[in-house]
Design a protein around this motif. Structure first.
Motif, PDB file in Angstrom:
ATOM      1  N   VAL A  19      -6.633  -2.031 -10.694  1.00  0.00           N
ATOM      2  CA  VAL A  19      -6.289  -3.312 -11.310  1.00  0.00           C
ATOM      3  C   VAL A  19      -5.056  -3.904 -10.643  1.00  0.00           C
ATOM      4  O   VAL A  19      -5.007  -5.105 -10.344  1.00  0.00           O
ATOM      5  CB  VAL A  19      -6.082  -3.138 -12.831  1.00  0.00           C
ATOM      6  CG1 VAL A  19      -5.431  -4.359 -13.445  1.00  0.00           C
ATOM      7  CG2 VAL A  19      -7.412  -2.862 -13.512  1.00  0.00           C
ATOM      8  N   VAL A  20      -4.039  -3.082 -10.384  1.00  0.00           N
ATOM      9  CA  VAL A  20      -2.833  -3.569  -9.711  1.00  0.00           C
ATOM     10  C   VAL A  20      -3.173  -4.087  -8.320  1.00  0.00           C
ATOM     11  O   VAL A  20      -2.712  -5.153  -7.908  1.00  0.00           O
ATOM     12  CB  VAL A  20      -1.764  -2.457  -9.633  1.00  0.00           C
ATOM     13  CG1 VAL A  20      -0.632  -2.841  -8.703  1.00  0.00           C
ATOM     14  CG2 VAL A  20      -1.224  -2.145 -11.017  1.00  0.00           C
ATOM     15  N   GLY A  21      -4.003  -3.369  -7.596  1.00  0.00           N
ATOM     16  CA  GLY A  21      -4.412  -3.813  -6.267  1.00  0.00           C
ATOM     17  C   GLY A  21      -5.224  -5.091  -6.308  1.00  0.00           C
ATOM     18  O   GLY A  21      -5.032  -5.992  -5.483  1.00  0.00           O
ATOM     19  N   LEU A  22      -6.121  -5.204  -7.273  1.00  0.00           N
ATOM     20  CA  LEU A  22      -6.945  -6.405  -7.396  1.00  0.00           C
ATOM     21  C   LEU A  22      -6.105  -7.623  -7.755  1.00  0.00           C
ATOM     22  O   LEU A  22      -6.268  -8.693  -7.165  1.00  0.00           O
ATOM     23  CB  LEU A  22      -8.021  -6.178  -8.458  1.00  0.00           C
ATOM     24  CG  LEU A  22      -9.014  -7.308  -8.668  1.00  0.00           C
ATOM     25  CD1 LEU A  22      -9.831  -7.517  -7.398  1.00  0.00           C
ATOM     26  CD2 LEU A  22      -9.924  -6.988  -9.834  1.00  0.00           C
ATOM     27  N   ILE A  23      -5.195  -7.462  -8.706  1.00  0.00           N
ATOM     28  CA  ILE A  23      -4.330  -8.583  -9.085  1.00  0.00           C
ATOM     29  C   ILE A  23      -3.422  -8.974  -7.929  1.00  0.00           C
ATOM     30  O   ILE A  23      -3.234 -10.158  -7.649  1.00  0.00           O
ATOM     31  CB  ILE A  23      -3.516  -8.228 -10.345  1.00  0.00           C
ATOM     32  CG1 ILE A  23      -4.446  -8.154 -11.560  1.00  0.00           C
ATOM     33  CG2 ILE A  23      -2.416  -9.250 -10.596  1.00  0.00           C
ATOM     34  CD1 ILE A  23      -3.791  -7.640 -12.815  1.00  0.00           C
ATOM     35  N   GLY A  24      -2.865  -7.986  -7.247  1.00  0.00           N
ATOM     36  CA  GLY A  24      -2.010  -8.286  -6.100  1.00  0.00           C
ATOM     37  C   GLY A  24      -2.755  -9.021  -5.000  1.00  0.00           C
ATOM     38  O   GLY A  24      -2.235  -9.962  -4.402  1.00  0.00           O
ATOM     39  N   SER A  25      -3.999  -8.630  -4.759  1.00  0.00           N
ATOM     40  CA  SER A  25      -4.799  -9.307  -3.736  1.00  0.00           C
ATOM     41  C   SER A  25      -5.182 -10.715  -4.179  1.00  0.00           C
ATOM     42  O   SER A  25      -5.168 -11.649  -3.383  1.00  0.00           O
ATOM     43  CB  SER A  25      -6.070  -8.518  -3.448  1.00  0.00           C
ATOM     44  OG  SER A  25      -5.747  -7.296  -2.851  1.00  0.00           O
ATOM     45  N   ALA A  26      -5.537 -10.865  -5.449  1.00  0.00           N
ATOM     46  CA  ALA A  26      -5.957 -12.172  -5.956  1.00  0.00           C
ATOM     47  C   ALA A  26      -4.811 -13.177  -5.946  1.00  0.00           C
ATOM     48  O   ALA A  26      -5.001 -14.351  -5.646  1.00  0.00           O
ATOM     49  CB  ALA A  26      -6.518 -12.036  -7.367  1.00  0.00           C
ATOM     50  N   VAL A  27      -3.614 -12.706  -6.262  1.00  0.00           N
ATOM     51  CA  VAL A  27      -2.449 -13.586  -6.303  1.00  0.00           C
ATOM     52  C   VAL A  27      -1.925 -13.840  -4.895  1.00  0.00           C
ATOM     53  O   VAL A  27      -1.285 -14.856  -4.640  1.00  0.00           O
ATOM     54  CB  VAL A  27      -1.357 -12.983  -7.215  1.00  0.00           C
ATOM     55  CG1 VAL A  27      -0.083 -13.786  -7.184  1.00  0.00           C
ATOM     56  CG2 VAL A  27      -1.867 -12.878  -8.636  1.00  0.00           C
ATOM     57  N   GLY A  28      -2.207 -12.939  -3.993  1.00  0.00           N
ATOM     58  CA  GLY A  28      -1.757 -13.094  -2.608  1.00  0.00           C
ATOM     59  C   GLY A  28      -0.458 -12.370  -2.315  1.00  0.00           C
ATOM     60  O   GLY A  28       0.201 -12.650  -1.334  1.00  0.00           O
ATOM     61  N   ALA A  30       0.991  -9.101  -1.110  1.00  0.00           N
ATOM     62  CA  ALA A  30       0.491  -7.945  -0.374  1.00  0.00           C
ATOM     63  C   ALA A  30       1.119  -6.607  -0.780  1.00  0.00           C
ATOM     64  O   ALA A  30       0.398  -5.618  -0.868  1.00  0.00           O
ATOM     65  CB  ALA A  30       0.659  -8.164   1.117  1.00  0.00           C
ATOM     66  N   PRO A  31       2.438  -6.514  -1.020  1.00  0.00           N
ATOM     67  CA  PRO A  31       3.001  -5.184  -1.293  1.00  0.00           C
ATOM     68  C   PRO A  31       2.385  -4.438  -2.487  1.00  0.00           C
ATOM     69  O   PRO A  31       2.080  -3.251  -2.347  1.00  0.00           O
ATOM     70  CB  PRO A  31       4.489  -5.462  -1.506  1.00  0.00           C
ATOM     71  CG  PRO A  31       4.753  -6.679  -0.700  1.00  0.00           C
ATOM     72  CD  PRO A  31       3.503  -7.503  -0.825  1.00  0.00           C
ATOM     73  N   ALA A  36      -0.767   0.032  -4.142  1.00  0.00           N
ATOM     74  CA  ALA A  36      -1.766   0.636  -5.017  1.00  0.00           C
ATOM     75  C   ALA A  36      -2.854   1.333  -4.206  1.00  0.00           C
ATOM     76  O   ALA A  36      -3.295   2.430  -4.540  1.00  0.00           O
ATOM     77  CB  ALA A  36      -2.372  -0.433  -5.925  1.00  0.00           C
ATOM     78  N   THR A  37      -3.271   0.697  -3.120  1.00  0.00           N
ATOM     79  CA  THR A  37      -4.285   1.302  -2.262  1.00  0.00           C
ATOM     80  C   THR A  37      -3.737   2.546  -1.570  1.00  0.00           C
ATOM     81  O   THR A  37      -4.421   3.570  -1.478  1.00  0.00           O
ATOM     82  CB  THR A  37      -4.764   0.294  -1.201  1.00  0.00           C
ATOM     83  OG1 THR A  37      -5.230  -0.869  -1.874  1.00  0.00           O
ATOM     84  CG2 THR A  37      -5.866   0.860  -0.354  1.00  0.00           C
ATOM     85  N   ALA A  38      -2.490   2.457  -1.121  1.00  0.00           N
ATOM     86  CA  ALA A  38      -1.860   3.596  -0.446  1.00  0.00           C
ATOM     87  C   ALA A  38      -1.679   4.777  -1.391  1.00  0.00           C
ATOM     88  O   ALA A  38      -1.652   5.924  -0.955  1.00  0.00           O
ATOM     89  CB  ALA A  38      -0.519   3.181   0.140  1.00  0.00           C
ATOM     90  N   ALA A  39      -1.559   4.524  -2.681  1.00  0.00           N
ATOM     91  CA  ALA A  39      -1.427   5.617  -3.644  1.00  0.00           C
ATOM     92  C   ALA A  39      -2.790   6.175  -4.053  1.00  0.00           C
ATOM     93  O   ALA A  39      -2.939   7.385  -4.252  1.00  0.00           O
ATOM     94  CB  ALA A  39      -0.673   5.138  -4.872  1.00  0.00           C
ATOM     95  N   ALA A  40      -3.781   5.296  -4.192  1.00  0.00           N
ATOM     96  CA  ALA A  40      -5.082   5.724  -4.708  1.00  0.00           C
ATOM     97  C   ALA A  40      -5.918   6.486  -3.683  1.00  0.00           C
ATOM     98  O   ALA A  40      -6.579   7.465  -4.039  1.00  0.00           O
ATOM     99  CB  ALA A  40      -5.861   4.507  -5.207  1.00  0.00           C
TER     100      ALA A  40
END
Length: 71
Positions: A19-28, A30-31, A36-40
């Motif tokens: 969810v954190v990765g999706l929201i971060g990507s949707a909002v634009g 990147a960190p 989130a991807t680097a942790a998952a």
């Protein structure tokens, strides 16, 4: 094997990072998405290949750091 609460924490950590990765990507932003991807991905890899549950280990570490809370 970790207690039931440890497995529950591990089961909730994956969707939370998604969810954190999706929201971060949707909002634009990147960190958060990359973090989130680097942790998952390593956590999923370790669980699949080695059988090491990082969520379970995190739960046990948190329980050790809070000695006053025994249930």
């Amino acid at each position: 094997m970790a207690p039931r609460s440890g497995r529950l924490l591990a089961a909730q950590a994956g969707p939370a990072s998604a969810v954190v990765g999706l929201i971060g990507s949707a909002v634009g932003i990147a960190p958060p998405a990359l973090g989130a991807t680097a942790a998952a991905l390593p956590a999923a890899f370790l669980t699949a290949v080695v059988g090491l549950c990082l969520g379970c280990e995190m739960y046990l570490l948190i329980r050790r750091l809070q000695p006053g809370r025994m249930s």
